[in-house]
Design an enzyme around this catalytic site. Structure first.
Site, PDB file in Angstrom:
ATOM      1  N   GLU A   1     -30.696 -20.802  -9.621  1.00 31.20           N
ATOM      2  CA  GLU A   1     -30.219 -21.919 -10.449  1.00 31.20           C
ATOM      3  C   GLU A   1     -30.494 -23.258  -9.781  1.00 31.20           C
ATOM      4  OE1 GLU A   1     -26.160 -20.871 -10.200  1.00 31.20           O
ATOM      5  OE2 GLU A   1     -26.269 -19.331 -11.732  1.00 31.20           O
TER       6      GLU A   1
ATOM      7  N   CYS B   1     -15.445 -54.285  -6.045  1.00 29.44           N
ATOM      8  CA  CYS B   1     -14.337 -54.712  -5.199  1.00 29.44           C
ATOM      9  C   CYS B   1     -13.722 -53.475  -4.582  1.00 29.44           C
ATOM     10  CB  CYS B   1     -13.324 -55.501  -6.004  1.00 29.44           C
ATOM     11  SG  CYS B   1     -13.896 -57.175  -6.192  1.00 29.44           S
TER      12      CYS B   1
END
Ligand code: PLP
Length: 410
Positions: free
Chosen positions: A270, A339
């Site tokens: 996978e 921020c």
């Protein structure tokens, strides 16, 4: 398996990236279609002649256009939410080529996936029991085991260790067998996935040994899914997982096992990151050059809201200044505009950066856009697909109105 021809790839040029930055603005994600095709061919080539199937783990990058590329090269799809299953069907995957590997979902979601006809991978005993009670042997399933192998680039991306929530412990095998027998469950495959960024092929081989012992307990098992975790190079000096060597060693072990047991086991993988990481380039613009007593910051017009891997996994992305590729190399710390402590990279030698220069983050195809968010009320970037000479916008950048569109003002 279809005839394999290795594409001689033309590396996507930085001039193309600069053109895209100019025409579409930044920040922006750019994916190179040919790179994805090339990676798939490389996988196929490594395992040539073996009974192996690949299912692209689409949580790495799930834009429907990417899924269609993956379908067209002949890969299956590995999904972790019912919505990813639906994306796969929308992209045109046959349900038999979709594998659903959820964790901690309710049986109702498993039933939805059953209704869609995809392979189901069950990863805990509670759901196994609920499934068995309701379906018995009416629908074949796979079982995800936890082989208790510590592997991967970072604790948070390791899934096979003893603390991990993933899979059913191999030490619970007897309990699993009792449930399977009593409820008459048809187990057609077994699965393991031990984490991401595994360079050492011994980890896969160890996992294989453990899983082969488990397979012996299930007559009905036809395939063994070894998950993924194939590493790609993020730093220039790094190497990717040696798939050719892995394929060689795997073949020997599977042959032995098949001879001994009379089985004809198919191996599944996978790959997520391996398929799309290198196809992705993330373009940002330098807003501010800010010398401080400690370093020189390059503040760019993005942040971990767009590419969280460095802050989340302490991961490394190569950063290059494509506006000034011949400039003197200088030492920078590249930060975002949130921020929040928002550092993409400390102490990087980058060709001299001037304000408004375009920087590119390499290896930005996997787990980058896909993990983006709207923190600080910033919009998500656009996505572009480059197909040879053609440049396609495959996702619009969000705009201000998108930010409050689901909010109900009372
Ligand atoms: C995330 C995931 C993968 C893909 O891992 P990569 O390291 O990106 O290749 C494969 N299988 C499962 C079950 C996963 O959760």
């Amino acid at each position: 398996m279809s005839e394999i021809k290795l594409i001689i790839s033309k590396k996507m040029k930085d001039s193309t990236l600069l053109k895209i930055a100019k025409n579409y603005g930044t920040p922006i994600y750019v994916y190179d279609k040919q790179k994805i095709e090339e990676k798939y061919e490389k996988l196929n080539l490594a395992f040539k002649g073996q009974k192996v199937r690949f299912f692209y783990a689409c949580k790495a990058l799930s834009n429907i256009n990417i899924l269609k590329i993956i379908k067209n090269v002949g890969s299956g799809l590995d999904t972790v939410s019912i919505n990813e299953v639906k994306f796969g069907i929308q992209a045109g995957f046959d349900s038999k080529n979709i594998l659903y590997t959820p964790n901690c979902v309710n049986i109702t979601e498993i039933k939805e996936a059953i209704a869609l006809g995809v392979h189901i991978n069950i990863d805990n005993i509670s759901i196994l029991e609920q499934f068995g009670n309701q379906f018995g042997n009416a629908y074949p399933i796979m079982i995800r085991f936890n082989p208790h192998i510590m592997a991967g680039g970072n604790y948070n991306i390791s899934t096979g260790h003893i603390d991990s929530k993933f899979g059913i412990s191999i030490h619970q095998l007897r309990h699993v067998l009792r449930i399977v027998k009593t409820l008459n469950i048809n187990v057609e495959g077994l699965h393991m996935h031990t984490g991401s960024e595994i360079k050492d092929i011994e980890v896969f081989l160890q996992g294989l040994e453990v899983m082969l012992e488990i397979v012996r307990n299930f007559d009905s098992v036809k395939y063994l899914d070894l998950g993924s975790g194939f590493k790609v190079p993020y730093k220039k000096e790094e190497k990717e997982t040696d798939l050719t060597l892995l394929a060689e060693k795997l073949q020997v072990k599977i042959k032995e096992f098949n001879q001994e047991t009379g089985k004809d086991l198919e191996i599944w993988f996978e790959p997520g990151k391996y398929m799309v990481s290198e196809s992705g380039h993330f373009l940002v613009q330098a807003n501010v050059i800010k010398p401080t007593p400690a370093t020189v910051f390059v503040g760019v017009n993005s942040g971990f809201n767009h590419l969280i891997r460095p802050m989340f996994y302490n991961s490394y992305h190569q950063i290059e200044n494509i506006s000034n590729p011949k400039g003197t190399e200088r030492l920078y710390t590249v930060v975002g505009n949130l921020c929040e402590t928002d550092t993409f990279a400390w102490d990087r030698l980058i060709n001299e950066v001037n304000e408004n220069d375009i920087l590119v983050f390499r290896n930005a195809g996997a787990y980058c856009f896909e993990m983006s968010m709207n923190y600080n009320s910033r919009t998500k970037p656009a996505e572009i697909l480059v197909d040879g000479a053609d440049i396609h916008l495959i996702r619009k950048a969000q705009v201000f109105e998108d930010l409050q569109k689901d909010v109900i003002e009372i």
